[in-house]
Design an enzyme around this catalytic site. Structure first.
Site, short mmCIF file in Angstrom:
data_model
loop_
_atom_site.label_atom_id
_atom_site.label_comp_id
_atom_site.label_asym_id
_atom_site.label_seq_id
_atom_site.Cartn_x
_atom_site.Cartn_y
_atom_site.Cartn_z
N ASP A 158 0.78 -1.08 -0.14
CA ASP A 158 0.00 -0.09 0.01
C ASP A 158 0.89 1.33 -0.08
O ASP A 158 0.49 2.38 -0.36
CB ASP A 158 -0.98 -0.10 1.24
N GLU A 169 -6.27 -10.60 -4.67
CA GLU A 169 -6.06 -11.85 -4.09
C GLU A 169 -7.20 -12.93 -3.85
O GLU A 169 -7.48 -13.82 -2.98
CB GLU A 169 -5.98 -11.23 -2.37
N LYS A 215 -10.81 -9.41 -6.38
CA LYS A 215 -11.03 -8.71 -5.13
C LYS A 215 -10.78 -7.19 -5.45
O LYS A 215 -11.49 -6.38 -5.06
CB LYS A 215 -9.97 -9.07 -4.17
#
Ligand code: BG6
Ligand code: MG
Length: 961
Positions: free
Chosen positions: A344, A467, A573
């Site tokens: 991130d 994911e 996702k």
């Protein structure tokens, strides 16, 4: 509305947990969750230091070689915020007595959190409480609290008890894997604590990570207390005051926490000597400098403007600034994800800091260099060379207990190096040896992870960003980013060599050439039929997720289905390949990016908070403004509105950074591909104006975007080069350039058959001939489906209509026959076959400076134009054999617009076929249909024949009037 602060004027008990997160104050090092001073009525009192953790062995039911050994969890530290108030003999809390009024504001300009409560105890004693809290940006160890009580209606006896509360603990984990710690005993051992001269002190040490913590709080009061009572076991000091009606008393608390040495008491005292006002002034100056670049203004949407500053402010609070720590996924606002650092930081937050505050970006990269040795060890464990950075970590050790969505995300290496590349390009700095070392070690990792299979460099058994798909071969994102990583490493090494600089690591003899080979031969899975990059080798062989039969309460899928159930389906996702197309935008055509975005969108759940911002950016990129807006709305207030329902556990830093990206990279269309700064602005219709700044190589560029124009101004700095759409320009200090965004007819892109001439009937005749020869039914009705459609696809339409399937050889043979017949029939074509009005129109366009392009699906287009005698009328003829997909995909129209050098918004496409109109619209252009109204859905205007097509019509179409 003050868009530089956030808060509420009415107390809502239902929001306590959520608000604690939102009102967190932090400075990248020390974080104070926004819980109330008093204990009663709080959800979770939290105090954190970035990177301050303890670890324990991960308990696996079944373990295997190389599994991550230890978990690491950020620790909830003794609480310095705690101050209890007693009025008369009754404790103040929001849950007792009567809360007359209550407000709370976080001011982004001052960095001060202010709380004002007007409260009457159940005995009828009324007080007004004002607290101010600050975590210093300029003195990272220090936090300050001032607590003021006013006796409103009567004389009162009050008692304020201030703690360094050593009794707090981390939250423990529940079912949700994303929350809570797994410690078997208290991880922070208090070694000493004492109370001296109105100062509270403690020292503590973690059990396993052996980190030291020192805390101190010094107090001052605005009036003498009638009694001061220490309580050693609680590490608390009580002050009793008698207040006359209307009188106030303020307790100031100066807190210092240190981890490097035991200087906390000294620092707290120093802070007290300087005082609240002096710290507040420094804080305001720091923030004023920050906001002078970081501020975003949105005319017409204060709510969003406020939310964006809120997000930016929280990111500033979340990121480590000393090179020893990074940005936890939840910042310093809560314990979700255990305070771990993920990708991130580099993939989402770092771009923003590169352009707003590059020293923070550098510090985040320095942290990665600091853990390089641990990454080398991890690579060894994984039977790899070079360095493999951890998927999640605090200390640098891999902490992911679930390798399919942890270690398998090797792309972390490429993400970090991509961030390094971005940082260098943004700042214009030359790569220091540390970054070259990281680049070399990551390149080595890729070379040892992948292998050549049938001439292609394959990277198998990996997980990409999505994911919901794990442990696959040749994840396109990973391979593309690895390829970029290799190219970057090669470039850095070669530049060092050319300059005669000593490389930080010695390369083996053939190392560089092996990187080049791998980079060039990288397997990027591509499906020709669909014209899309496959997410991985297996993605298209999976059944789509049954969305229709999945009830809403079964989302997010990860909380309701076993991973294997999810993995065996085609479901995402978060964007994967689409993310690669954003990061590596220059590698793909606009048409490709749009096609892939559209293909993956229906399978993308958005169950990850990292999803919507990227979807918004790529919807903007795909000329789908409304969609971009819808996704943006889901990301920009994600935490403020608690859209994911878990903001109580901490903010979603990546999404917050994503909201900045969605504005700058999305709506303003900023790209920084290989160091070229470009813009393709598309202001949301809900906004009247958007203004923001970027620091580009030490120069500050202001971008002011209005519906009709954009202005670029170089505020400071010598010079900056930028590209607006397809126009390059350069600005000197103080200089501005304004570009109109009002669509203006600049180019007309014509289809050929059926638009400029009547060759459509020759195609028909040729198809009729081969159909008859092969005993296939074919008539005018079937022919409608062939208009604008490629030769190969046309045959498929005929075969489908006849319910037959032919082998490849047969198809090739018949396609050749059809083309021979068609080409033979072209012999008869002359200028006479042009539709009426065409020549006049072409001349008029030319005389008005309007560029003319041909966007035909026909491989014979050039020959036909020659026969018609109009070849020289075109500024460009787009070649259908050179684009990835035929109509209805937008490739040919976008290629034609690029070739004539006119931005797509200033182009009009003219088509007689349904597939063609669709292609024009997918290209983000205005479409003129030639034919009958009902048969050309999506056209902006339909004309019966080209004869009706005039310059005036075209002008009006492009201007949408
Ligand atoms: C389009 C025609 O312009 O070109 C189609 O409308 C045709 O009918 C297509 O199939 C491909 O043409 P060609 O000349 O490449 O076979
Ligand atoms: Mg046509």
């Amino acid at each position: 509305m003050d868009t530089m602060s956030f808060g509420y004027a009415e107390y809502d008990p239902a929001q306590i947990a959520h608000n604690e997160t939102l009102f967190t104050l932090a400075n990248g090092y020390l974080g104070l969750r926004g819980d109330f001073e008093e204990t009663q009525g709080t959800y979770h009192k939290g105090t954190y230091i970035n990177g301050f953790y303890d670890s324990e062995p991960i308990l696996y039911g079944e373990r295997a070689y190389g599994f991550a050994e230890n978990h690491e969890t950020i620790l909830n530290l003794p609480d310095p915020k705690r101050i209890e108030l007693e009025v008369g003999s009754l404790p103040f809390s929001m849950k007792s007595g009567v809360v007359n009024t209550s407000s709370r504001y976080l001011n982004y300009k001052t960095g001060i959190l202010t709380r004002i409560v007007d409260w009457t105890s159940s005995q009828g004693d009324r007080v007004k409480i004002t607290t101010e809290r600050m975590v210093s940006f300029t003195d990272k160890h220090c936090a300050l609290i001032s607590y003021t009580v006013e006796a409103v209606d009567t004389d009162l006896l009050i008692r304020l008890t201030s703690f360094l509360d050593i009794g707090v603990r981390n939250r423990s984990s529940k079912d949700d894997p994303r929350v809570g710690s797994k410690f078997t005993s208290n991880p922070l051992v208090i070694l000493n604590h004492s109370i001296e001269n109105e100062a509270l002190n403690f020292s503590a040490r973690t059990r396993n990570s052996a980190l030291n913590l020192y805390g101190s709080a010094v107090h001052t009061t605005s009036k003498g207390a009638s009694q001061i009572t220490p309580s050693e076991p609680d590490l608390a000091l009580s002050y009793t005051f008698s207040l006359a009606k209307g009188e106030c008393v303020t307790l100031n608390k100066y807190v210092a926490y240190t981890t490097e040495d035991d200087s906390a008491p000294f620092r707290a005292r120093k802070c007290a000597q300087e005082g609240f006002a002096s710290y507040a002034q420094e804080q305001e100056q720091f923030l004023s400098d920050f906001w002078s670049v970081a501020r975003i203004l949105i005319e017409g949407d204060e709510m969003t403007e406020q939310a964006l500053q809120f997000n930016i402010f929280h990111l500033l609070q979340a990121c480590g600034r000393d090179g020893t720590s990074s940005m936890a996924a939840k910042g310093l606002t809560g314990e979700g994800y255990e305070g771990h650092y993920f990708w991130d930081t580099e993939a989402y937050a770092l771009p923003m800091f590169c352009y707003l505050k590059a020293d923070i970006a550098k510090s985040l990269l320095d942290y990665r260099y600091r853990i390089l040795d641990k990454a080398r060890l991890r690579a060894k464990t994984m039977s790899l060379k070079g360095a493999l950075f951890p998927w999640r970590t605090i200390s640098g050790e891999e902490c992911s207990a679930y390798y399919p969505a942890g270690t398998a995300q090797y792309h972390i290496d490429a993400d970090i190096l991509y961030a390094v590349e971005k940082y260098l390009a943004a700042t214009g700095e030359t790569a220091p040896p540390a970054y070259v070392e990281m680049a070399i070690e990551s390149a080595r990792m890729w070379l040892s992870l992948g292998c050549f299979i049938d001439g292609e460099f394959c990277i198998n058994e990996v997980t990409g960003p999505d994911e919901y798909t794990a442990c696959v071969n040749n994840n396109a994102y990973t391979n593309l980013m690895a390829q970029n990583n290799l190219a970057f490493a090669i470039a850095l090494v070669e530049s060092y060599q050319q300059q005669g600089k000593i490389l930080p690591l010695v390369l083996e003899k053939d190392e560089l050439s092996s990187w080049k080979q791998a980079q060039e031969a990288m397997r990027i899975p591509f499906d020709k039929g669909l014209g899309i990059y496959e997410q991985d080798d297996s993605f298209l062989k999976k059944a789509p997720w049954p969305f229709d039969t999945t009830p809403q309460d079964k989302h997010p899928l990860l909380l309701h289905f076993h991973p294997l159930v999810i993995y065996r389906h085609r479901v995402l996702k978060q964007p994967d390949l689409v993310l690669a197309q954003f990061f590596l935008s220059g590698l793909f055509t606009k048409a490709e990016r749009r096609r892939n975005f559209s293909f993956y969108e229906p399978y993308t759940t958005g169950d990850s908070s990292l999803s919507y911002c990227i979807q918004s950016i790529m919807a903007s990129d795909s000329f789908q403004s409304l969609k971009a807006w819808t996704y943006f709305k889901k990301t920009v207030r994600l935490d403020i509105d608690d859209i994911q329902g878990n903001s109580a556990d901490g903010i979603h830093t990546a999404s917050m950074a994503g909201s900045w990206m969605a504005v700058v990279y999305g709506f303003a269309g900023f790209r920084d591909w290989k160091g070229t700064f470009s813009f393709d602005p598309k202001l949301p219709t809900a906004w009247k104006a958007l203004t923001f700044c970027l620091t580009l190589r030490n120069a500050v560029l202001k971008v002011e975007l209005r519906p009709s124009e954009v202005t670029y101004t170089l505020m400071t700095g010598k010079e900056v080069a930028l590209v607006h759409r397809n126009v390059s320009c350069s600005l000197k200090e103080g200089e501005s350039r304004t570009f109109s965004l009002v669509p203006k007819l600049g180019g007309v892109l014509f289809d050929l058959d059926g638009v400029l001439c009547d060759t459509a009937h020759l195609h028909y005749k040729a198809w009729k001939q081969v159909s008859d020869e092969n005993l296939l039914h074919f008539d005018r009705e079937v022919n409608k489906g062939l208009l604008g459609v490629s030769r190969e696809a046309s045959l498929q339409v005929i075969l489908d209509h006849n319910n037959v399937d032919w082998p490849h050889e047969k198809r090739t043979e018949v396609l050749k026959r059809k083309n021979d017949a068609y080409v033979a029939s072209l012999d008869s074509i002359t200028g006479e076959d042009l539709f009426p009005g065409v020549l006049g129109l072409l001349s008029e366009l030319k005389s008005q400076g309007v560029k003319i392009g041909l966007a035909s699906a026909s491989k014979n287009a050039r020959t036909v134009c020659e026969k018609l005698g109009i070849l020289d009328r075109f500024d460009a003829i787009a070649d259908i054999t050179r684009v990835q997909k035929p109509k209805p995909e937008p490739d040919i129209f976008l290629a034609a617009s690029e070739q004539i050098g006119v931005w797509y918004t200033d182009c009009v496409g003219v088509e007689d076929a349904k597939a063609g109109i669709e292609a024009i619209k997918r290209a983000g252009m205005q479409a003129v249909g030639i034919g009958s109204e009902g048969e050309l859905p999506g056209s902006d205007v339909v004309l019966k024949s080209t004869e009706e097509l005039t310059l005036d019509v075209l002008k009006r179409v492009v201007q949408k009037i």
